[in-house]
Design an enzyme around this catalytic site. Sequence first.
Site, mmCIF file in Angstrom:
data_model
loop_
_atom_site.group_PDB
_atom_site.id
_atom_site.type_symbol
_atom_site.label_atom_id
_atom_site.label_comp_id
_atom_site.label_asym_id
_atom_site.label_seq_id
_atom_site.Cartn_x
_atom_site.Cartn_y
_atom_site.Cartn_z
ATOM 1 N N GLU A 185 0.921 -1.138 0.081
ATOM 2 C CA GLU A 185 0.251 -0.199 0.038
ATOM 3 C C GLU A 185 0.993 1.191 0.213
ATOM 4 O O GLU A 185 2.472 1.534 0.441
ATOM 5 C CB GLU A 185 -1.049 -0.176 1.647
ATOM 6 C CG GLU A 185 -1.825 -1.019 1.577
ATOM 7 C CD GLU A 185 -2.738 -1.673 -0.004
ATOM 8 O OE1 GLU A 185 -3.706 -0.736 0.030
ATOM 9 O OE2 GLU A 185 -2.647 -2.495 -0.346
ATOM 10 N N LYS A 200 -9.183 -7.782 5.722
ATOM 11 C CA LYS A 200 -9.945 -8.772 4.349
ATOM 12 C C LYS A 200 -10.506 -9.836 5.374
ATOM 13 O O LYS A 200 -11.525 -10.227 4.725
ATOM 14 C CB LYS A 200 -8.274 -9.355 3.662
ATOM 15 C CG LYS A 200 -8.356 -7.780 3.238
ATOM 16 C CD LYS A 200 -7.052 -8.334 2.282
ATOM 17 C CE LYS A 200 -6.268 -7.567 1.170
ATOM 18 N NZ LYS A 200 -5.048 -7.801 0.713
HETATM 19 N N1 HSE Z 1 -0.930 -4.224 -0.518
HETATM 20 C C1 HSE Z 1 -1.408 -5.706 -0.674
HETATM 21 C C2 HSE Z 1 -1.687 -6.297 -0.263
HETATM 22 C C3 HSE Z 1 -2.072 -4.894 -2.022
HETATM 23 O O1 HSE Z 1 -0.380 -6.796 -0.234
HETATM 24 O O2 HSE Z 1 -1.699 -7.828 -0.525
HETATM 25 C C4 HSE Z 1 -3.282 -6.425 -2.153
HETATM 26 O O3 HSE Z 1 -4.714 -6.017 -1.411
#
Ligand code: HSE
Length: 394
Positions: A185, A200
Amino acid sequence: MNLALMGFGTVGTGVEEILFKKKDFLSQKGFDINIKKVLIANANKKRYPKDDSIEFTANFDEILNSDVDTVIDVTSNLEETYKRIIELMNAGKNIITANKAVVSKYFEELNETARKNNVYFSYEASVGGAIPIIHPLMEELQFNEINSVSGILNGTSNFILSEMEEKGLDYDVVLKKAQDLGYAEADPTADVCGFDSQRKIRILSSLSYNAKIKEEEILTLGISNIKKSNIEFSKNNNYNIRLIANSQLKGEKIYITVMPMLVKDPFFSNTIKSLNKVRVTGEYFGEYRFFGAGAGKLETADAVIRDLLRIYNCSEIKPFYTAEKNYKVSTDLENKYYISVKEVKDALYKVINRDETNDLHHIITKNLNFDELKDILNSYEEDEIFVAAVEEEK
Ligand code: HSE
């Protein structure tokens, strides 16, 4: 179908690229899709879409008042995007989003607003990148009950852990690599401190149990304090360290955590690079497993486009999540933990089962419930302690 995009970062450019490259192919299959406008924050920044006729605007009202029937949100902004999605749904527009922060924090409101306005709300890309996980769960939930969902849901952390393990590299060096590869991110704190996985697993679990789970109820620990000696300890004991998001429904209780784990189970321990994996158990189907690219421009865009084609065909599943189950997030589940610290304080001293000391104490605890673990965590500064759950011996 006319659509608009909100955001033109990594995933947004991926969506535009695929739709541009596949335009004729899609059109032959009966999908006539046009990106009418793209909302961006800075109208002065030069953009390079594949289709150079695409119009960019910084004015949200141009999207809200346009004739597009579907809006794809690929922003990473939280509150502003949430308000905009609600306005767009109220204006009768279907929403597809890859924005896990918004989906997680406002899951109840977004489902309810979509239902009220009879629009589609599609969020396959918010969890697991390219992996189809939301839709298989939705299909099951029409007639089945889900008992557990667990997985490696953050590509950046998995990349860091597996590269440190394989190449003996330091944490900072590998984090930089993950950022360069576009997995992380904008602020990688969300990846390495477990918040991205927390969002998630909150989405997957809320949906699976049709219950309200607050983000802050999820016991969340990350990998930002990991040192080479933690990796060595795990290797010497035939484990791999992986960041695991785990939720189980037992009776009326939900147990939900995000934390590093010492694993031997090959499903998790063999997972390398930015791969994501998810295991689901439930009524009738027993167990099934998913794996695939959990991050990346075209991979995440792929999931967005699957949502888009379902909406085009009017074959998308209507939002049915109502949070009506009164299950409670609970803390009385016991587990052993691996804890590494420089100094053993009282709260930790009394639960030691085994301690190997070299540069640090590498401790395996007795069985502890979440509250007992929190007492130990509270007696240390955040950067003084590394904790991983120890996988139960089968
Ligand atoms: N930054 C997130 C990851 C991207 O590394 O999984 C996907 O949601």
